[in-house]
Design a protein around this motif. Structure first.
Motif, PDB file in Angstrom:
ATOM      1  N   ILE A  42       0.840  -1.206   0.000  1.00 30.97           N
ATOM      2  CA  ILE A  42       0.000   0.000   0.000  1.00 30.97           C
ATOM      3  C   ILE A  42       0.874   1.255   0.000  1.00 30.97           C
ATOM      4  CG2 ILE A  42      -1.649   1.344   1.393  1.00 30.97           C
ATOM      5  CD1 ILE A  42      -2.732  -1.320   2.442  1.00 30.97           C
ATOM      6  N   ALA A  49       0.681  -2.036  -6.533  1.00 25.08           N
ATOM      7  CA  ALA A  49       1.572  -2.914  -5.774  1.00 25.08           C
ATOM      8  C   ALA A  49       2.501  -3.672  -6.716  1.00 25.08           C
ATOM      9  CB  ALA A  49       0.742  -3.896  -4.956  1.00 25.08           C
ATOM     10  N   TRP A 107      -1.946 -12.860  -0.661  1.00 21.04           N
ATOM     11  CA  TRP A 107      -2.232 -11.442  -0.441  1.00 21.04           C
ATOM     12  C   TRP A 107      -3.572 -11.074  -1.040  1.00 21.04           C
ATOM     13  CZ3 TRP A 107      -2.551  -9.901  -5.392  1.00 21.04           C
ATOM     14  CH2 TRP A 107      -1.697 -10.521  -6.319  1.00 21.04           C
ATOM     15  N   THR A 144      -6.400  -7.503  -2.282  1.00 22.88           N
ATOM     16  CA  THR A 144      -6.715  -6.082  -2.413  1.00 22.88           C
ATOM     17  C   THR A 144      -8.165  -5.878  -1.989  1.00 22.88           C
ATOM     18  OG1 THR A 144      -7.311  -6.362  -4.744  1.00 22.88           O
ATOM     19  CG2 THR A 144      -5.061  -5.668  -4.288  1.00 22.88           C
ATOM     20  N   LEU A 147      -2.529  -7.318   2.998  1.00 19.40           N
ATOM     21  CA  LEU A 147      -3.343  -6.411   2.171  1.00 19.40           C
ATOM     22  C   LEU A 147      -2.380  -5.498   1.417  1.00 19.40           C
ATOM     23  CD1 LEU A 147      -6.078  -5.110   1.338  1.00 19.40           C
ATOM     24  CD2 LEU A 147      -5.933  -3.718   3.407  1.00 19.40           C
ATOM     25  N   GLY A 155      -3.247  -3.319  -1.305  1.00 17.87           N
ATOM     26  CA  GLY A 155      -3.768  -2.136  -1.988  1.00 17.87           C
ATOM     27  C   GLY A 155      -5.270  -2.184  -2.080  1.00 17.87           C
ATOM     28  N   GLY A 156      -5.829  -1.176  -2.727  1.00 20.52           N
ATOM     29  CA  GLY A 156      -7.277  -1.158  -2.863  1.00 20.52           C
ATOM     30  C   GLY A 156      -7.784   0.175  -3.311  1.00 20.52           C
TER      31      GLY A 156
END
Ligand code: ADP
Ligand code: MG
Length: 322
Positions: free
Chosen positions: A27, A32, A85, A87, A118, A120-121
């Motif tokens: 993040i 990413a 992992w 998002t 986590l 990103g998002g």
């Protein structure tokens, strides 16, 4: 909103317990960067939860956070993948601190349990909607698919079926239907069968997770594999609560046959792998039950105590089904 989008990201999502070696940039940048191990294939899945559609509007934030990740992990389990992992696309009506605290607690409890980072998002304002994209690894060529079931394979499921549908009924018919703690817990806290999914690599000829009901999801295996099945209704693994309800009224078998949200695995194994399967089951500590057999003729034939039985069953949930 009292907190800006960037405050929310920094406060709730940036600091995490899990830090993975394959995450080169997480993040904070525009995207990413993941360094994928050379001998692995990346397995990617995405599931969205919409308030009022996938969970009742009054569901606790902590349960929503947990379930949003759990249903995605269940897809990785069905592929035999080891989770790595994820998002998160989060759309919120408002930046409610208590809600965000609860949501992050439920989400990261499960992420930490499985070593997921986590990476990103996106954070936006609007009707409550949670999309999670999850990724995991399998050794190249070893993923479980829906398409490998063959005539004579035994059909199995993990855990018990129908309890989550029973839990939903408790919530929807509160007051007129007895509340069942176990069933509501099963609805809110699905357990992705990750370790067992990985143990099925090289054993299962086909695998799927049951999200829309046994008959609907087994149907996907049958279509993809171009075969049919015989299912033994009396073999279905049921909780004591559901068993009692089915003895009182056989219509209640529909909860196990067509109820959604179980997130158990349904898979097929050739008899030649039976000994290896039994030892994998023992190691897993899970209840794993044979519920039927793959047959050449398309479709599902339901039996009970050796007799063909017909039940009128509503199909699994479908969006846009009119
Ligand atoms: P951009 O405008 O370049 O798309 P953003 O401002 O949306 O970037 O996001 C900034 C950083 O925060 C990015 O690394 C993004 O992946 C991350 N991020 C945004 N929302 C979330 C979220 N809900 N969960 C995790 N990471 C997020
Ligand atoms: Mg950008």
């Amino acid at each position: 909103m009292p907190q800006s989008e960037f405050d929310i990201i920094a406060h709730y999502f940036k600091n995490q317990q899990v830090k993975r070696d394959d995450v080169t940039v997480g993040i904070g940048d525009d995207a990413a960067i993941i360094s994928i191990p050379a001998d692995r294939q990346l397995i990617v899945a995405l599931d969205t939860l919409v308030a009022g559609v996938h969970f009742p509007d009054n569901t606790q934030a902590e349960d929503i956070g947990y379930k949003a990740l759990a249903v995605n992990l269940s897809d990785l389990a069905a592929m035999g993948a080891a989770p790595a992992w994820f998002t998160l696309a989060l759309t919120l009506p408002s930046a409610d601190k208590d809600w965000l605290d609860g949501f992050a607690r439920g989400l990261f409890e499960l992420a930490a349990e499985h070593g997921l980072e986590l990476i990103g998002g996106d954070t936006t304002q609007g009707p409550l909607t949670i999309s999670i994209q999850v990724a995991g690894y399998v050794p190249t060529g070893r993923a479980l698919l829906r398409s490998g079931a063959r005539t004579g394979d035994a059909i199995y499921v993990t855990g018990n079926l129908g309890d989550a549908a029973l839990g939903l009924r408790c919530l929807q018919q509160a007051g007129s239907f007895p509340y069942n703690d176990m069933a509501v817990y099963r609805l809110n806290r699905p357990q992705a069968r990750l370790a067992f999914g990985q143990a099925l690599r090289g054993l299962a000829s086909a695998c799927i997770d049951i999200s829309d009901g046994l008959l609907a999801d087994l149907g996907h295996i049958l279509t993809a594999s171009n075969v049919g099945a015989r299912i033994d209704r009396q073999a279905l693994p049921l909780s004591v609560s559901l068993q009692t309800m089915c003895q009182q009224d056989e219509k209640n078998y529909a909860l196990a046959l067509a109820g959604g949200d179980d997130y158990e695995l349904c898979f097929c194994v050739s008899p030649q792998h039976d000994a290896a399967l039994q030892s994998a089951i023992q190691q897993s500590g899970l209840r794993v039950t044979q519920i039927g057999t793959i047959e050449p003729q398309a479709g599902i034939r339901l039996h009970h105590a050796g007799q063909a039985c017909n039940m009128e069953i509503q199909h699994g949930y479908e969006h846009f089904a009119g």
